[in-house]
Design a protein around this motif. Structure first.
Motif, mmCIF file in Angstrom:
data_model
loop_
_atom_site.group_PDB
_atom_site.id
_atom_site.type_symbol
_atom_site.label_atom_id
_atom_site.label_comp_id
_atom_site.label_asym_id
_atom_site.label_seq_id
_atom_site.Cartn_x
_atom_site.Cartn_y
_atom_site.Cartn_z
ATOM 1 N N ARG A 1 0.818 -1.225 0.000
ATOM 2 C CA ARG A 1 0.000 0.000 0.000
ATOM 3 C C ARG A 1 0.843 1.263 0.000
ATOM 4 N N MET A 2 1.962 1.194 0.761
ATOM 5 C CA MET A 2 2.823 2.366 0.901
ATOM 6 C C MET A 2 3.401 2.762 -0.467
ATOM 7 N N LEU A 3 3.891 1.745 -1.200
ATOM 8 C CA LEU A 3 4.505 2.012 -2.505
ATOM 9 C C LEU A 3 3.454 2.545 -3.483
ATOM 10 N N THR A 4 2.263 1.949 -3.455
ATOM 11 C CA THR A 4 1.184 2.400 -4.345
ATOM 12 C C THR A 4 0.838 3.855 -4.031
ATOM 13 N N PHE A 5 0.762 4.181 -2.721
ATOM 14 C CA PHE A 5 0.442 5.548 -2.321
ATOM 15 C C PHE A 5 1.518 6.521 -2.814
ATOM 16 N N CYS A 6 2.801 6.130 -2.633
ATOM 17 C CA CYS A 6 3.908 7.009 -3.063
ATOM 18 C C CYS A 6 3.838 7.240 -4.573
ATOM 19 N N LYS A 7 3.548 6.179 -5.337
ATOM 20 C CA LYS A 7 3.514 6.315 -6.793
ATOM 21 C C LYS A 7 2.337 7.197 -7.222
ATOM 22 N N THR A 8 1.179 7.027 -6.554
ATOM 23 C CA THR A 8 0.017 7.868 -6.887
ATOM 24 C C THR A 8 0.338 9.337 -6.606
ATOM 25 N N MET A 9 0.989 9.581 -5.453
ATOM 26 C CA MET A 9 1.358 10.963 -5.100
ATOM 27 C C MET A 9 2.337 11.532 -6.125
ATOM 28 N N PHE A 10 3.286 10.693 -6.538
ATOM 29 C CA PHE A 10 4.280 11.140 -7.511
ATOM 30 C C PHE A 10 3.590 11.626 -8.786
ATOM 31 N N TYR A 11 2.623 10.840 -9.284
ATOM 32 C CA TYR A 11 1.941 11.233 -10.521
ATOM 33 C C TYR A 11 1.157 12.529 -10.322
ATOM 34 N N LYS A 12 0.535 12.687 -9.126
ATOM 35 C CA LYS A 12 -0.216 13.925 -8.864
ATOM 36 C C LYS A 12 0.734 15.120 -8.888
ATOM 37 N N VAL A 13 1.868 14.973 -8.177
ATOM 38 C CA VAL A 13 2.819 16.090 -8.064
ATOM 39 C C VAL A 13 3.405 16.425 -9.440
ATOM 40 N N ILE A 14 3.826 15.407 -10.177
ATOM 41 C CA ILE A 14 4.511 15.677 -11.452
ATOM 42 C C ILE A 14 3.527 16.264 -12.475
ATOM 43 N N ARG A 15 2.270 15.849 -12.428
ATOM 44 C CA ARG A 15 1.283 16.438 -13.357
ATOM 45 C C ARG A 15 1.082 17.904 -13.030
ATOM 46 N N ARG A 16 1.008 18.207 -11.728
ATOM 47 C CA ARG A 16 0.793 19.585 -11.285
ATOM 48 C C ARG A 16 1.999 20.464 -11.636
ATOM 49 N N LEU A 17 3.209 19.916 -11.436
ATOM 50 C CA LEU A 17 4.414 20.723 -11.630
ATOM 51 C C LEU A 17 4.798 20.886 -13.094
ATOM 52 N N THR A 18 4.395 19.925 -13.942
ATOM 53 C CA THR A 18 4.856 19.997 -15.333
ATOM 54 C C THR A 18 3.753 20.369 -16.317
ATOM 55 N N ASP A 19 2.492 20.256 -15.892
ATOM 56 C CA ASP A 19 1.346 20.460 -16.786
ATOM 57 C C ASP A 19 1.405 19.522 -17.997
ATOM 58 N N LEU A 20 2.048 18.361 -17.841
ATOM 59 C CA LEU A 20 2.103 17.383 -18.937
ATOM 60 C C LEU A 20 1.139 16.238 -18.618
ATOM 61 N N PRO A 21 0.549 15.631 -19.678
ATOM 62 C CA PRO A 21 -0.455 14.586 -19.426
ATOM 63 C C PRO A 21 0.163 13.229 -19.098
ATOM 64 N N PHE A 22 0.780 13.094 -17.944
ATOM 65 C CA PHE A 22 1.330 11.794 -17.548
ATOM 66 C C PHE A 22 0.192 10.802 -17.324
ATOM 67 N N THR A 23 0.307 9.604 -17.927
ATOM 68 C CA THR A 23 -0.709 8.582 -17.684
ATOM 69 C C THR A 23 -0.337 7.882 -16.381
ATOM 70 N N PRO A 24 -1.212 7.966 -15.348
ATOM 71 C CA PRO A 24 -0.871 7.304 -14.093
ATOM 72 C C PRO A 24 -0.690 5.805 -14.337
ATOM 73 N N ASP A 25 0.268 5.211 -13.665
ATOM 74 C CA ASP A 25 0.547 3.768 -13.760
ATOM 75 C C ASP A 25 1.036 3.323 -15.129
ATOM 76 N N ALA A 26 1.362 4.293 -16.014
ATOM 77 C CA ALA A 26 1.887 3.904 -17.325
ATOM 78 C C ALA A 26 3.271 3.299 -17.137
ATOM 79 N N SER A 27 3.578 2.286 -17.922
ATOM 80 C CA SER A 27 4.892 1.657 -17.806
ATOM 81 C C SER A 27 5.742 2.083 -19.004
ATOM 82 N N ASP A 28 6.939 1.521 -19.064
ATOM 83 C CA ASP A 28 7.771 1.759 -20.249
ATOM 84 C C ASP A 28 7.431 0.739 -21.326
ATOM 85 N N PHE A 29 6.439 -0.072 -21.076
ATOM 86 C CA PHE A 29 6.021 -1.116 -22.014
ATOM 87 C C PHE A 29 5.149 -0.439 -23.079
#
Ligand code: UDP
Ligand code: MG
Length: 314
Positions: free
Chosen positions: A130-158
């Motif tokens: 749960r902790m890792l999932t929470f950190c990753k969700t927060m990361f996507y929220k922060v990076i979307r806010r800071l960059t205004d780029l459409p990051f797909t949450p949970d997107a992989s390099d696949f």
């Protein structure tokens, strides 16, 4: 050549042959119209030996690039992309956590949908704590806010994408490569396909919390300069607060409610000066951000389509 697959490998000796067999099986319908580009990222085990064996077996569709030392997955992907000659490119891990038959589905989708240039696999359900999932969700929220780029949450390099996307990625020649950001930055119509990550059968993941944190910081700092503006905003706030306080204290002193000592005025003056200093730092940060953006030398725009009856190139 139809498809080029880029496969970064770091200490994956036991996975090389099973991956090759699974990829060959999945790509059967494309009748060897593909190449598998394995990038050995300075592995310490027998990965390179396994890759050499594979190359002897199928030199027409296996390519091997081996690094002088471990440079990281992003560098391995970047190196692999430079070797691609296919009309389509796939990025896939060597550890079979991302199934090659899924890659075939993604390729099929792109072949049938000309309106999309890229398919990205995202994890519908994360099999992590749960902790890792929470950190990753927060990361996507922060990076979307800071960059205004459409990051797909949970997107992989696949991913599987067309050649025009590859050209755009390679046009971004920056040294600090953060693929998730680069894909978000270049744009192009992208279809997100849900997928389920398989358990790792051989070897271990190379990620730990420390590495994830520095990866997140690399991502934020490569695509946003907004943090540099914090001193400027703080400086405005302090200066405003100091001036307001001075006015209130002056009025109270004139009315006779409060007597402000010279030490009090001095403290206010210091607050005002601290505000000015922060504003100065923020201003320097603002121009540093501009320099930073310019130093990356990213293209001003990326064309996807040009309709014109003239043969002249601009
Ligand atoms: N990898 C790499 N260089 C590294 C770390 C990883 O090329 O420094 C490769 C690794 O061999 C695998 C892929 O990148 O093919 C994903 O790595 P890993 O499985 O450790 O990541 P996870 O699946 O846990 O996100
Ligand atoms: Mg993995």
């Amino acid at each position: 050549m139809l498809l080029s697959c880029v496969i970064p490998c770091y200490d994956e000796a036991e996975n090389i042959l099973p991956f090759f067999q699974a990829a060959e099986q999945a790509l059967l319908p494309w009748k060897q119209e593909y190449e598998l580009i394995f990038v050995d990222d300075g592995s310490r085990d027998n990965t390179l030996k396994e890759l050499e064996k594979l190359y002897q077996m199928a030199p027409d569709r296996v390519r091997v690039v081996s690094f002088s030392r471990n440079f990281g997955k992003e560098a391995a992907i970047y190196a692999g992309l430079h070797h691609c000659v296919g009309d389509y490119v796939a990025l896939i891990d060597a550890d079979l956590q991302q199934r090659p038959d899924y890659m075939a589905q993604m390729l099929r989708f792109l072949e049938q949908h000309s309106e999309y240039d890229e398919v990205v696999a995202y994890q519908e359900r994360r099999n992590e704590g749960r902790m890792l999932t929470f950190c990753k969700t927060m990361f996507y929220k922060v990076i979307r806010r800071l960059t205004d780029l459409p990051f797909t949450p949970d997107a992989s390099d696949f991913r599987v994408f067309r050649r025009n996307v590859l050209d755009a990625i390679l046009a971004l020649s920056e040294r600090g490569r953060f693929s998730k950001g680069i894909f978000a930055w270049i744009g192009f119509p992208t279809y997100s396909m849900p997928y389920q990550v398989e358990a790792r059968v051989n070897g271990a993941s190379k990620w730990n919390l420390g590495k994830l944190f520095s990866y997140a910081m690399e991502g934020i700092s490569s695509f946003s300069t907004k943090l540099l503006l914090i001193p400027l905003l703080l400086g405005f706030f302090l200066t405003g607060a100091a001036i307001l306080l001075a006015l209130v204290l002056k009025v109270l002193a004139v009315v006779g409610i409060l007597h402000v000592t010279s030490v009090g005025w001095l403290a206010l003056l210091l607050l005002l000066l601290a505000g000015f200093q922060l504003q100065g730092m923020g201003l320097v940060g603002f121009y540093m951000g501009k320099l930073f953006q310019e130093s990356k030398g990213r293209p001003v725009y990326i064309e996807r389509l040009v309709l014109t009856d003239s043969d002249e190139k601009p």
